[in-house]
Design an enzyme around this catalytic site. Structure first.
Site, PDB file in Angstrom:
ATOM      1  N   GLU A 122       0.839  -1.200   0.000  1.00  0.00           N
ATOM      2  CA  GLU A 122       0.000   0.000   0.000  1.00  0.00           C
ATOM      3  C   GLU A 122       0.876   1.252   0.000  1.00  0.00           C
ATOM      4  OE1 GLU A 122      -3.108  -0.194  -0.479  1.00  0.00           O
ATOM      5  OE2 GLU A 122      -3.612  -2.252   0.091  1.00  0.00           O
TER       6      GLU A 122
ATOM      7  N   CYS B 258      -7.315  -1.307   8.573  1.00  0.00           N
ATOM      8  CA  CYS B 258      -5.981  -1.327   7.959  1.00  0.00           C
ATOM      9  C   CYS B 258      -5.572   0.082   7.553  1.00  0.00           C
ATOM     10  CB  CYS B 258      -5.971  -2.237   6.726  1.00  0.00           C
ATOM     11  SG  CYS B 258      -6.126  -3.988   7.127  1.00  0.00           S
TER      12      CYS B 258
END
Length: 204
Positions: free
Chosen positions: A79, A143
């Site tokens: 990410e 998250c």
């Protein structure tokens, strides 16, 4: 010092693949020079808001890598950034922040200082046998919330890795090896960046 924070069980994930992967990584280690600390993070907004800052204060890590499971993922996903707004999903305690954001007044998006595209290319070229990809959307749930909080506290010295559920298609051992390779590359890139800064300071 490298810190690894990983999420506990939630929803249909009675066994969280990210925790299994991190346990495998712990067995493998990151080499003698890296002091690895592992913590399991409950899937709760309020716990994240208190636990993540306390872990930063306790360890003062060079890098924090968060690991979470994504039911939609089929690759190990790096990410690039965390987002501040849009948190509407209830956590394991049926709680959601009233502001629907991580840090009131914080920037909309914070990027990691780690070049995720470069990490992805390097790990893929190493012939690991585990597919790795890059994403710009960590999902606006715990998250993403944790990642943004950590990026904000660390001025970008954080990373987030999403793993697929166990057996879809990778084993815990596969995911542990992938995490080892990914984090070693991240630390290598950070080392290179530090050397560059040091050289620039030396010459000025």
């Amino acid at each position: 010092v490298d810190n690894l924070y990983c999420f506990g069980p939630f929803g249909e994930h009675a066994v969280n693949a990210s925790w299994v992967a991190v346990q495998e990584l712990k067995k493998l280690g990151l080499g003698g020079e890296v002091d690895l600390h592992v913590s399991e993070v409950p899937v709760e907004y309020q716990t994240v808001q208190s636990l993540v800052p306390s872990l930063w204060k306790k360890y003062h890590p060079l890098l924090v890598v968060h690991v979470g499971v994504s039911g939609m993922a089929t690759t190990v996903t790096l990410e690039k950034c965390g987002r501040n707004h849009g948190y509407k999903g209830l956590d394991n305690s049926s709680f959601c922040p009233d502001s629907q954001c991580c840090i009131v007044g914080g920037p909309d998006c914070i990027n990691s200082v780690i070049d995720m595209e470069s990490v992805c290319k390097r790990v893929t070229a190493s012939g690991l046998g585990v597919a790795v990809s890059v994403s710009k959307d960590a999902g606006r749930y715990l998250c993403d919330f944790t990642y943004y909080t950590s990026l904000y506290l660390s001025h970008g010295r954080s990373a987030f890795v999403h793993v697929p559920p166990l057996g879809k298609p990778y084993s815990g051992e596969d995911l542990g090896r992938a995490l080892q390779a990914i984090i070693q590359e991240m630390l290598e890139l950070l080392d290179q960046a530090e050397e560059k800064i040091h050289c620039q300071q030396h010459f000025h």
